[in-house]
Design a protein around this motif. Sequence first.
Motif, PDB file in Angstrom:
ATOM      1  N   ALA A  22      47.882  36.432  28.057  1.00  0.00           N
ATOM      2  CA  ALA A  22      46.896  36.810  27.058  1.00  0.00           C
ATOM      3  C   ALA A  22      47.609  37.433  25.865  1.00  0.00           C
ATOM      4  O   ALA A  22      48.485  38.292  26.035  1.00  0.00           O
ATOM      5  CB  ALA A  22      45.906  37.798  27.652  1.00  0.00           C
ATOM      6  N   ASP A  72      44.598  27.939  24.866  1.00  0.00           N
ATOM      7  CA  ASP A  72      43.251  28.012  24.337  1.00  0.00           C
ATOM      8  C   ASP A  72      43.296  28.954  23.138  1.00  0.00           C
ATOM      9  O   ASP A  72      43.349  30.177  23.309  1.00  0.00           O
ATOM     10  CB  ASP A  72      42.289  28.532  25.413  1.00  0.00           C
ATOM     11  CG  ASP A  72      40.834  28.531  24.968  1.00  0.00           C
ATOM     12  OD1 ASP A  72      40.587  28.585  23.747  1.00  0.00           O
ATOM     13  OD2 ASP A  72      39.956  28.479  25.828  1.00  0.00           O
ATOM     14  N   GLU A  75      40.565  31.603  22.858  1.00  0.00           N
ATOM     15  CA  GLU A  75      40.666  32.726  23.791  1.00  0.00           C
ATOM     16  C   GLU A  75      42.004  33.451  23.697  1.00  0.00           C
ATOM     17  O   GLU A  75      42.219  34.434  24.398  1.00  0.00           O
ATOM     18  CB  GLU A  75      40.444  32.231  25.228  1.00  0.00           C
ATOM     19  CG  GLU A  75      39.070  31.648  25.477  1.00  0.00           C
ATOM     20  CD  GLU A  75      37.979  32.716  25.399  1.00  0.00           C
ATOM     21  OE1 GLU A  75      38.250  33.887  25.743  1.00  0.00           O
ATOM     22  OE2 GLU A  75      36.855  32.371  24.979  1.00  0.00           O
ATOM     23  N   ASN A  76      42.903  32.971  22.864  1.00  0.00           N
ATOM     24  CA  ASN A  76      44.236  33.588  22.719  1.00  0.00           C
ATOM     25  C   ASN A  76      44.993  33.615  24.049  1.00  0.00           C
ATOM     26  O   ASN A  76      45.570  34.644  24.430  1.00  0.00           O
ATOM     27  CB  ASN A  76      44.126  35.013  22.166  1.00  0.00           C
ATOM     28  CG  ASN A  76      43.834  35.049  20.680  1.00  0.00           C
ATOM     29  OD1 ASN A  76      43.522  34.026  20.085  1.00  0.00           O
ATOM     30  ND2 ASN A  76      43.938  36.211  20.073  1.00  0.00           N
ATOM     31  N   THR A  77      44.979  32.503  24.738  1.00  0.00           N
ATOM     32  CA  THR A  77      45.681  32.440  26.012  1.00  0.00           C
ATOM     33  C   THR A  77      46.551  31.190  26.106  1.00  0.00           C
ATOM     34  O   THR A  77      46.261  30.159  25.489  1.00  0.00           O
ATOM     35  CB  THR A  77      44.703  32.426  27.201  1.00  0.00           C
ATOM     36  OG1 THR A  77      43.845  31.299  27.082  1.00  0.00           O
ATOM     37  CG2 THR A  77      43.883  33.704  27.260  1.00  0.00           C
TER      38      THR A  77
END
Length: 122
Positions: A22, A72, A75-77
């Motif tokens: 994350a 993603d 979603e900052n992942t």
Amino acid sequence: VQLQASGGGLVQAGGSLRLSCAASGRTFSTYGMGWFRQAPGKEREFVAVITRSGGASTYAASVKGRFTISRDNAENTVSLQMNSLKPEDTAVYYCAARTGYTSTSPPQYDYWGQGTLVTVSS
């Protein structure tokens, strides 16, 4: 950007794990992202990288066909799906971010997560 990796653990050979990373901040999509690993007594090595858009990825020969990197940007992942794990995959896995294009060279990365330990038993 700050990175927080998770998902490591102990798994038997042939099993699967999914690592997640994350990222903080609102500019995640401007970073090329990568996963690297470091086994005891060895140098940190490239595992997989993915472009800013997620449209292209590159894998080390040792993991190609078994690992899949994805991201993603909403979603900052960034994730690493690891299948058919082998004892030689045992290492601390790090996610890393680099402004702009990706690179397979660890020194080219600007930001690193804290690492998550993956142990594969035979």
